[in-house]
Design an enzyme around this catalytic site. Structure first.
Site, PDB file in Angstrom:
ATOM      1  N   TYR A 195       0.826  -1.205   0.000  1.00 57.80           N
ATOM      2  CA  TYR A 195       0.000   0.000   0.000  1.00 57.80           C
ATOM      3  C   TYR A 195       0.862   1.258   0.000  1.00 57.80           C
ATOM      4  O   TYR A 195       2.080   1.188   0.198  1.00 57.80           O
ATOM      5  CB  TYR A 195      -0.948   0.001   1.215  1.00 57.80           C
ATOM      6  CG  TYR A 195      -0.245   0.347   2.521  1.00 57.80           C
ATOM      7  CD1 TYR A 195       0.588  -0.558   3.152  1.00 57.80           C
ATOM      8  CD2 TYR A 195      -0.385   1.616   3.088  1.00 57.80           C
ATOM      9  CE1 TYR A 195       1.238  -0.228   4.338  1.00 57.80           C
ATOM     10  CE2 TYR A 195       0.260   1.950   4.278  1.00 57.80           C
ATOM     11  CZ  TYR A 195       1.064   1.023   4.893  1.00 57.80           C
ATOM     12  OH  TYR A 195       1.725   1.358   6.044  1.00 57.80           O
TER      13      TYR A 195
ATOM     14  N   LYS B 193       6.533  -1.861   1.708  1.00 51.95           N
ATOM     15  CA  LYS B 193       5.381  -1.278   2.403  1.00 51.95           C
ATOM     16  C   LYS B 193       4.227  -2.285   2.338  1.00 51.95           C
ATOM     17  O   LYS B 193       3.269  -2.142   1.566  1.00 51.95           O
ATOM     18  CB  LYS B 193       5.010   0.080   1.788  1.00 51.95           C
ATOM     19  CG  LYS B 193       4.245   0.963   2.768  1.00 51.95           C
ATOM     20  CD  LYS B 193       4.382   2.422   2.408  1.00 51.95           C
ATOM     21  CE  LYS B 193       3.465   3.340   3.181  1.00 51.95           C
ATOM     22  NZ  LYS B 193       3.609   3.326   4.628  1.00 51.95           N
TER      23      LYS B 193
ATOM     24  N   GLU C  41      13.033   2.509  13.457  1.00 53.96           N
ATOM     25  CA  GLU C  41      12.078   3.555  13.063  1.00 53.96           C
ATOM     26  C   GLU C  41      10.899   3.506  14.026  1.00 53.96           C
ATOM     27  O   GLU C  41      10.920   2.744  14.988  1.00 53.96           O
ATOM     28  CB  GLU C  41      11.625   3.339  11.613  1.00 53.96           C
ATOM     29  CG  GLU C  41      10.970   1.989  11.374  1.00 53.96           C
ATOM     30  CD  GLU C  41      10.535   1.745   9.927  1.00 53.96           C
ATOM     31  OE1 GLU C  41      10.445   2.697   9.140  1.00 53.96           O
ATOM     32  OE2 GLU C  41      10.270   0.564   9.618  1.00 53.96           O
TER      33      GLU C  41
ATOM     34  N   LEU D 271      11.463   1.354   6.524  1.00 47.72           N
ATOM     35  CA  LEU D 271      10.845   1.851   5.303  1.00 47.72           C
ATOM     36  C   LEU D 271      11.543   3.168   4.972  1.00 47.72           C
ATOM     37  O   LEU D 271      11.627   4.044   5.848  1.00 47.72           O
ATOM     38  CB  LEU D 271       9.350   2.098   5.523  1.00 47.72           C
ATOM     39  CG  LEU D 271       8.644   2.590   4.260  1.00 47.72           C
ATOM     40  CD1 LEU D 271       8.400   1.430   3.302  1.00 47.72           C
ATOM     41  CD2 LEU D 271       7.337   3.279   4.590  1.00 47.72           C
TER      42      LEU D 271
HETATM   43  N1  PDD Z   1       3.299   5.124   7.305  1.00 43.67           N
HETATM   44  N2  PDD Z   1       8.037   3.799   8.576  1.00 43.67           N
HETATM   45  C1  PDD Z   1       6.872   3.134   8.667  1.00 43.67           C
HETATM   46  C2  PDD Z   1       6.869   1.795   9.330  1.00 43.67           C
HETATM   47  C3  PDD Z   1       5.694   3.690   8.138  1.00 43.67           C
HETATM   48  O1  PDD Z   1       4.540   3.011   8.212  1.00 43.67           O
HETATM   49  C4  PDD Z   1       5.741   4.979   7.553  1.00 43.67           C
HETATM   50  C5  PDD Z   1       4.518   5.646   6.972  1.00 43.67           C
HETATM   51  C6  PDD Z   1       6.978   5.643   7.488  1.00 43.67           C
HETATM   52  C7  PDD Z   1       7.128   7.009   6.851  1.00 43.67           C
HETATM   53  O2  PDD Z   1       7.009   6.906   5.451  1.00 43.67           O
HETATM   54  P1  PDD Z   1       6.460   8.106   4.571  1.00 43.67           P
HETATM   55  O3  PDD Z   1       7.267   9.314   4.903  1.00 43.67           O
HETATM   56  O4  PDD Z   1       6.694   7.654   3.184  1.00 43.67           O
HETATM   57  O5  PDD Z   1       5.011   8.264   4.907  1.00 43.67           O
HETATM   58  C8  PDD Z   1       8.106   5.017   8.003  1.00 43.67           C
HETATM   59  C9  PDD Z   1       2.091   5.579   6.648  1.00 43.67           C
HETATM   60  C10 PDD Z   1       1.899   7.057   6.660  1.00 43.67           C
HETATM   61  C11 PDD Z   1       0.904   4.813   7.206  1.00 43.67           C
HETATM   62  O6  PDD Z   1       1.014   3.610   7.318  1.00 43.67           O
HETATM   63  O7  PDD Z   1      -0.131   5.423   7.481  1.00 43.67           O
END
Ligand code: PDD
Length: 285
Positions: free
Chosen positions: A31, A144, A176, A200
């Site tokens: 996703y 993801k 993270e 990620l």
């Molecule tokens: N999550 N690490 C993890 C485990 C994440 O789920 C996310 C983002 C990030 C940050 O990635 P980005 O800057 O590309 O949003 C890092 C999204 C927002 C979610 O699951 O809602």
């Protein structure tokens, strides 16, 4: 309200997920979450490319190009007249009677919808609390994946304890957050985990590294030990929906002076400028 359903824009009430969808039964899919500012999908290309890449990494090969997908997502945003909010897009391997192994001919199911976003303004300005949790996830956190069970469990624990995020620690080093990337200012240098299989590689993270370079902040993509984090001068997290949030309390103790630090504030400001510039550039193009 329209949704994207395998390439078509249809009414949300008409969208149906098959009970035998492998995303539903196995979490077999990937996703993205993309932010919309001023009617524009922010960092659309980066998110769409990451979606194709996550899919490829689990053996889902999407028909059509990244630009086709970008076009569809723009149409979705326009159809729902969304100015500020977000888009959730998900790809599952397809529909089949429940069996772990799958047939390569399955047709990937692609769905997307728009949603409202509540900016965490309070946390962005005053700072937020975080806890530490052990990182017990699998070793392909660069994908993801829809499988977010451990992230969900640890976020829920943090939330119940009044914290905004749980920061994950694997083998004594910070990886993270459950849904964000983590940064610490140590001896004046911003440090964050290298983009490998243990995190990620956030799109916000990539933009923040650009902001740091533009502002001449020193950054190192090197591991932060748990001990270093506990005595960092500043900590902040980033994600698509949270943007940049200062962590001012960790495990019940103040981080630095217990208020958002100067470097964090500069990065926040730089990121807001980036959003503004990129949204304006995309409207005029
Ligand atoms: N999550 N690490 C993890 C485990 C994440 O789920 C996310 C983002 C990030 C940050 O990635 P980005 O800057 O590309 O949003 C890092 C999204 C927002 C979610 O699951 O809602």
């Amino acid at each position: 309200m329209k949704v994207l359903y395998n390439g078509d824009l249809i009414e949300k009430k008409d969208a149906r997920v098959d009970i035998e969808d492998r995303g539903y039964q196995f979490g077999d899919g990937v996703y993205e979450v993309i932010r919309v500012y001023n009617g524009t999908l922010f960092t659309l290309k980066e998110h769409t490319e990451r979606l194709f890449n996550s899919a490829k990494e689990i053996g889902i090969y999407l028909k059509g190009t990244v630009s086709d997908m970008e076009e569809k997502l723009k149409q979705l945003v326009a159809a729902n007249q969304l100015t500020d909010g977000g888009v959730y897009i998900q790809v599952t391997r397809g529909v089949a009677p429940r069996k772990h192994q799958y047939n390569d001919s399955l047709i990937p199911q692609i769905t997307a919808y728009t949603f409202q976003v509540k900016k965490p303004v309070q946390e962005q300005t005053a700072g937020a609390k975080a806890l530490l949790s052990e990182d017990l996830r699998w070793l392909r956190c660069d994908i993801k994946s829809l499988n977010l069970l451990y992230n969900v469990m640890e976020k829920q624990k943090a939330s119940k304890a009044g914290a905004f995020e749980a920061i994950l620690v694997r083998d004594g080093f910070v990886t993270e957050g459950t849904s964000s990337n983590v940064y610490a200012v140590i001896d004046g240098v911003i440090r964050t985990h290298p983009a490998n299989n243990l995190i990620l590689n956030g799109i916000t993270r990539r933009k923040l590294l650009e902001v740091c370079a533009e502002q001449g902040c020193s950054v190192e993509e090197t591991r932060i030990s748990k001990e270093e984090l506990l005595c960092a001068q500043e900590i902040f997290i980033s994600s698509t929906t949270a943007e940049v949030v200062p962590i001012t309390e960790l495990e019940g103790k103040p981080v630095g002076k217990g208020v958002p630090g100067d470097i964090t504030k500069r990065i926040q400001e730089g990121f807001q400028q980036k959003i503004k510039h990129e949204s304006e550039a995309s409207i005029s193009s």
